[in-house]
Design a protein around this motif. Structure first.
Motif, PDB file in Angstrom:
ATOM      1  N   ARG A  92       2.463  -4.492   8.135  1.00  0.00           N
ATOM      2  CA  ARG A  92       1.694  -5.228   7.221  1.00  0.00           C
ATOM      3  C   ARG A  92       1.425  -4.186   5.919  1.00  0.00           C
ATOM      4  N   ASP A  93       1.186  -2.936   6.154  1.00  0.00           N
ATOM      5  CA  ASP A  93       0.634  -2.275   4.936  1.00  0.00           C
ATOM      6  C   ASP A  93       1.878  -1.998   3.961  1.00  0.00           C
ATOM      7  N   GLU A  94       3.286  -1.886   4.817  1.00  0.00           N
ATOM      8  CA  GLU A  94       4.494  -1.657   4.111  1.00  0.00           C
ATOM      9  C   GLU A  94       4.726  -2.916   3.225  1.00  0.00           C
ATOM     10  N   ALA A 147       0.442  -3.249  12.366  1.00  0.00           N
ATOM     11  CA  ALA A 147      -0.530  -3.019  11.103  1.00  0.00           C
ATOM     12  C   ALA A 147       0.228  -2.127  10.248  1.00  0.00           C
ATOM     13  N   LEU A 148       1.215  -1.271  10.803  1.00  0.00           N
ATOM     14  CA  LEU A 148       1.835  -0.471  10.061  1.00  0.00           C
ATOM     15  C   LEU A 148       2.789  -1.295   9.028  1.00  0.00           C
ATOM     16  N   SER A 187       4.298  -9.700   9.017  1.00  0.00           N
ATOM     17  CA  SER A 187       4.643  -8.379   9.678  1.00  0.00           C
ATOM     18  C   SER A 187       5.021  -9.101  11.134  1.00  0.00           C
ATOM     19  N   TYR A 215      -0.073 -11.505   5.328  1.00  0.00           N
ATOM     20  CA  TYR A 215       0.747 -10.454   5.043  1.00  0.00           C
ATOM     21  C   TYR A 215       0.965  -9.941   6.766  1.00  0.00           C
ATOM     22  N   GLU A 216      -0.152 -10.029   7.596  1.00  0.00           N
ATOM     23  CA  GLU A 216      -0.001  -9.712   8.808  1.00  0.00           C
ATOM     24  C   GLU A 216       0.876 -10.639   9.796  1.00  0.00           C
ATOM     25  N   ASP A 221       2.981  -4.767  -4.147  1.00  0.00           N
ATOM     26  CA  ASP A 221       2.342  -3.950  -5.176  1.00  0.00           C
ATOM     27  C   ASP A 221       3.346  -3.297  -5.964  1.00  0.00           C
ATOM     28  N   VAL A 241       2.622  -5.071   2.119  1.00  0.00           N
ATOM     29  CA  VAL A 241       1.771  -5.152   0.827  1.00  0.00           C
ATOM     30  C   VAL A 241       1.894  -4.139  -0.085  1.00  0.00           C
ATOM     31  N   ARG A 242       2.639  -2.909   0.224  1.00  0.00           N
ATOM     32  CA  ARG A 242       3.254  -1.587  -0.720  1.00  0.00           C
ATOM     33  C   ARG A 242       4.540  -2.553  -1.509  1.00  0.00           C
ATOM     34  N   ASP A 285      -4.547 -13.921   7.871  1.00  0.00           N
ATOM     35  CA  ASP A 285      -4.050 -12.894   6.939  1.00  0.00           C
ATOM     36  C   ASP A 285      -2.548 -13.249   6.679  1.00  0.00           C
TER      37      ASP A 285
END
Length: 383
Positions: free
Chosen positions: A142-144, A139-140, A294, A290-291, A150, A146-147, A288
């Motif tokens: 995945r957020d990176e 999960a962590l 990851s 992005y997941e 962006d 997406v970052r 997902d």
């Protein structure tokens, strides 16, 4: 010795790919297209591809620029880090020069601080990589990812849609599968070609921009190798050595040569030059994406992970499938995480898999070639 006819010329074209890419990256930039540079297999290149950028591996495998790097970095630091920083600082790496951004990652402490210094003269995006392979870590990261998406959207003034990421994933999956299928020809005994020939293709592929074209070319090469193998053209039968440990390339190709100049053949690379880079696929149809990315990248069995179960699973599988007679574990001086794992790898290889093991510690100089050849020759003679 029986060798596959006409293959050396094909392999040479891949080994020269880095030089050709120096010109290609300039042509790419002249067309106004972005370039994203990276140093590590944890970099999710699918995001850069989806942004319409070329994803390039940056120079990091020579002692040429280490003296300049040591003006800023300690002498007892890992040579890979010093080489990476030296090439960047001196502008002797065209890929670095033309990169619009370098994507770094928090693998080891040395690289983390190197990126901090590098950011003083180049745009650096820093991925905070978890050092465990858990659901929370997925999960962590995945957020990176997406970052990163962006950031590239804003930097390159583009919109990266989910379908663009999925398409880039399909293209990169196909390229990785082609490369894995290529080095799988080394399961044959005797092998169709030398391990050094295979390595040149794997290493050269990291400097290729067009991943779709790469898959087609590698598949054609593999089909040619298999066809000529059925006709009886192959490398001579030799003791089969699996290489694991730190990344190999450039100066450390001396380890491959030490094996094959002294009667062995390298049948596989369980490191960033082989299995770690291309051995795992992204689930393309995951809900997902992005997941899914990851999960794929966090599954890499690098020594910075703790615990590092995936490295030993990969080692076990490759030892069995490639019929390895012995394992050579290469560590770079001052690479603490891989150095610490050598005892566990030694026990695993000799006790659980029941085959001989040798560890060689080296750097990017050529001063230890004599000693390296002596040790590796003795190991192969024992086999």
């Amino acid at each position: 010795m029986k060798l596959v006819k006409d293959l050396p010329e094909i392999f040479a074209s891949f080994s020269e790919q880095r030089q050709k890419s120096f010109l290609a990256v300039k042509e790419w930039k002249d067309k106004g297209k972005p370039v994203v540079g990276s140093y590590c297999t944890y970099f999710p290149k699918e995001i850069a591809m989806a942004a319409g950028a070329a994803s390039v591996s940056l120079c990091a495998t020579s002692d040429e620029t280490i003296p300049e790097a040591e003006k800023d970095l300690p002498k007892n630091l890992c040579p890979l880090i010093k080489s990476s920083y030296g090439f960047a600082k001196t502008d002797k790496c065209p890929f670095f020069y033309f990169s619009d951004v370098v994507v770094g990652e928090s693998t080891c402490d040395g690289k983390k601080k190197m990126y901090e210094l590098m950011s003083e003269f180049k745009d650096v995006f820093f991925l905070r990589l978890p050092h465990e392979q858990t659901e929370k870590a997925v999960a962590l990261y995945r957020d990176e990812i997406v970052r990163l998406k962006d950031y590239l959207e804003q930097k390159f003034e583009v919109k990266i849609t989910e379908e663009m990421v999925r398409e880039a994933t399909r293209v990169n999956n196909r390229a990785n599968k082609a490369l894995k299928d290529l080095y799988s020809v080394m399961k044959h005994d005797p092998t169709p070609v030398s391990g050094y020939d295979i390595f040149k293709v794997l290493y050269g592929s990291t400097f290729r921009f067009d991943r779709a074209a790469l898959a087609d070319e590698v598949n054609a090469l593999r089909e040619k190798i298999e066809r000529e193998y059925t006709e009886g053209k192959h490398f001579e039968k030799r003791p089969r050595i699996l290489i694991t440990g730190c990344p190999i390339g450039g100066a450390t190709e001396k380890v491959i040569r030490a094996v094959e100049d002294n009667g062995g053949v390298v049948i596989g690379y369980e490191n960033c030059s082989g299995e770690k880079a291309v051995g795992i696929q992204v689930e393309e149809d995951a809900e997902d994406i992005y997941e899914a990315l990851s999960r794929r990248y966090l599954a890499i069995g690098c020594s910075i992970m703790t615990p590092n179960k995936n490295r030993f699973d990969s080692l076990s599988e490759m030892i069995d499938e490639y019929h390895a007679d012995g394992v050579l574990d290469m560590t770079l001086q001052a690479c603490h995480t891989y150095a610490i794992e050598t005892n566990k790898v030694h026990r695993f290889v000799t006790e659980e898999k029941g085959i001989p093991y040798i560890n060689v510690e080296t750097d990017y100089s050529q001063t230890d070639i004599g000693q390296l050849n002596t040790r590796v020759a003795a190991f192969i003679e024992m086999l």
